[in-house]
Structures are given as structure tokens and as C-alpha cells.
Design a protein around this motif. Structure first.
Motif, PDB file in Angstrom:
ATOM      1  N   LEU A   1       0.816  -1.206   0.000  1.00  0.00           N
ATOM      2  CA  LEU A   1       0.000   0.000   0.000  1.00  0.00           C
ATOM      3  C   LEU A   1       0.857   1.266   0.000  1.00  0.00           C
ATOM      4  O   LEU A   1       0.520   2.254  -0.642  1.00  0.00           O
ATOM      5  N   ALA A   2       1.976   1.231   0.681  1.00  0.00           N
ATOM      6  CA  ALA A   2       2.845   2.406   0.762  1.00  0.00           C
ATOM      7  C   ALA A   2       3.404   2.811  -0.599  1.00  0.00           C
ATOM      8  O   ALA A   2       3.818   3.955  -0.774  1.00  0.00           O
ATOM      9  N   SER A   3       3.371   1.929  -1.580  1.00  0.00           N
ATOM     10  CA  SER A   3       3.846   2.304  -2.910  1.00  0.00           C
ATOM     11  C   SER A   3       2.907   3.303  -3.582  1.00  0.00           C
ATOM     12  O   SER A   3       3.316   4.037  -4.470  1.00  0.00           O
ATOM     13  N   VAL A   4       1.668   3.362  -3.141  1.00  0.00           N
ATOM     14  CA  VAL A   4       0.692   4.315  -3.664  1.00  0.00           C
ATOM     15  C   VAL A   4       0.480   5.470  -2.690  1.00  0.00           C
ATOM     16  O   VAL A   4       0.430   6.623  -3.094  1.00  0.00           O
ATOM     17  N   ALA A   5       0.345   5.146  -1.408  1.00  0.00           N
ATOM     18  CA  ALA A   5       0.042   6.156  -0.389  1.00  0.00           C
ATOM     19  C   ALA A   5       1.028   6.036   0.770  1.00  0.00           C
ATOM     20  O   ALA A   5       0.711   5.445   1.804  1.00  0.00           O
TER      21      ALA A   5
END
Length: 193
Positions: A89-93
């Protein structure tokens, strides 16, 4: 709850650098179907295995990078998984603090679940309520098989403890403060039974 299909997600690129909050609730078009996953197939007739139902995965990996996003809600989209295998998820947000995935079809806390949150160090509020993983038929706290950092099943933990073990930065789970007992790694007698 406007039922957006998946294709408009790339059109968020124009506003992506400035978005702080994104609510995409009630949009089954945000999911893509996967085949060959573990499923909730059941045996209705002895000796006859029912075919697996396709699993739906939220297509959050199709979102543009959202560098200022702190709150994301993707409730009631019909998803079984939060993202593709090995996606984070951290790759987007990267600065996401609040995530609501309530009312989907998430049935278990697995290594795939934990990988989604592996780099989400700022996530402090997480709502998973109204998913099969969060309750059983009697709406009682259910137990989950915890998955260690190598992806191996360890012991059985309560739902809250299992989620907190996989997302240790969380301070509020389903609107309730995460207590010390939710972070305790020791197996209780109730969980061992």
C-alpha cells in the motif's frame, strides 16, 4: 457509493498530488477477479468438492501515486483481498494514516494481508469491521491464524490481536483504541483452546 468502474482511477493523476482524503466506498468496479486462489469452497456433498469461487482483489495498485493522501476509504466494494500478491500500500500512499476497508469480504489475516502493510509505518487508524474476518455467525470476536514474518502460520490469535500483529503501527482498530492486551504476543488460554 457511485459505482465507478475501474478505468477512471488513472484520471485521478491530475489531482493526485494534492489529495488528502479519498473515499471510494461502494464501488465493486474497483475490484478485479482472480482465479486459482484459496477460496471459501465448501463440500455440500460428501466426496464431491464444490468449485472455487473467484476472489476479488481491490485494484488499489491502479491508483496513481498519492503523496499527500492521509485517509482512504474503500468500504463495501466486495473485495476479498486488499491488493495483488506482493504489493504494498505504501507504494501508492506512503503517508496514509487512516484506512477503512469495512464491509468487504476479507475472510482471513494471511501473509498476503501483512505484505500489503509491510511499509505502512504511518497507518494508525484501521477499520476492518463487517468483514468475515472480524466476526463469526454469532457476531463474536473470531480467531485467526497468525502469520509470522516468514509467511508461516504460527498460533491462533483473536481477530484484534492478529490484525495488530500484522499492522503494528495501528493505534485504533474498528474505532476502538488498541490496548496492551491486543499487542501481547503471549497466547491466552482461550486462544490455545
Amino acid at each position: 457509493d457511485c459505482g465507478l468502474p475501474q478505468p477512471p482511477l488513472p484520471y485521478l493523476r491530475a489531482v493526485a498530488p494534492t489529495l488528502h482524503t479519498l473515499v471510494l466506498d461502494g464501488n465493486p468496479g474497483l475490484c478485479r477477479k482472480e482465479s486459482g486462489n484459496t477460496s471459501s469452497g465448501t463440500k455440500k456433498n460428501p466426496g464431491h468438492e464444490e468449485p472455487s469461487l473467484p476472489q476479488k482483489t481491490l485494484a488499489l495498485d491502479a491508483l496513481p501515486r498519492l503523496p499527500k493522501l492521509v485517509e482512504l476509504s474503500v468500504a463495501r466494494c466486495g473485495a476479498h483481498h486488499l491488493g495483488p500478491v506482493n504489493w504494498q500500500l505504501a507504494s501508492v500512499a506512503p503517508f496514509l494514516e487512516k484506512l477503512d476497508v469495512s464491509g468487504n469480504e476479507i475472510a482471513e489475516v494471511t501473509s498476503r494481508f501483512s505484505r500489503v502493510f509491510a511499509s505502512s509505518k504511518k497507518l494508525t487508524e484501521f477499520s476492518v469491521a463487517e468483514n468475515p474476518v472480524s466476526f463469526n455467525k454469532n457476531n463474536v470476536d473470531t480467531t485467526c491464524t497468525s502469520v509470522d514474518n516468514t509467511g508461516n502460520a504460527s498460533h491462533t490469535l483473536s481477530y484484534r490481536r492478529s490484525v495488530v500483529a500484522q499492522v503494528p503501527s495501528v493505534l485504533y482498530l474498528d474505532g476502538q483504541v488498541v490496548r496492551d492486551v491486543d499487542r501481547d504476543e503471549r497466547v491466552t488460554s482461550h486462544e490455545a483452546a
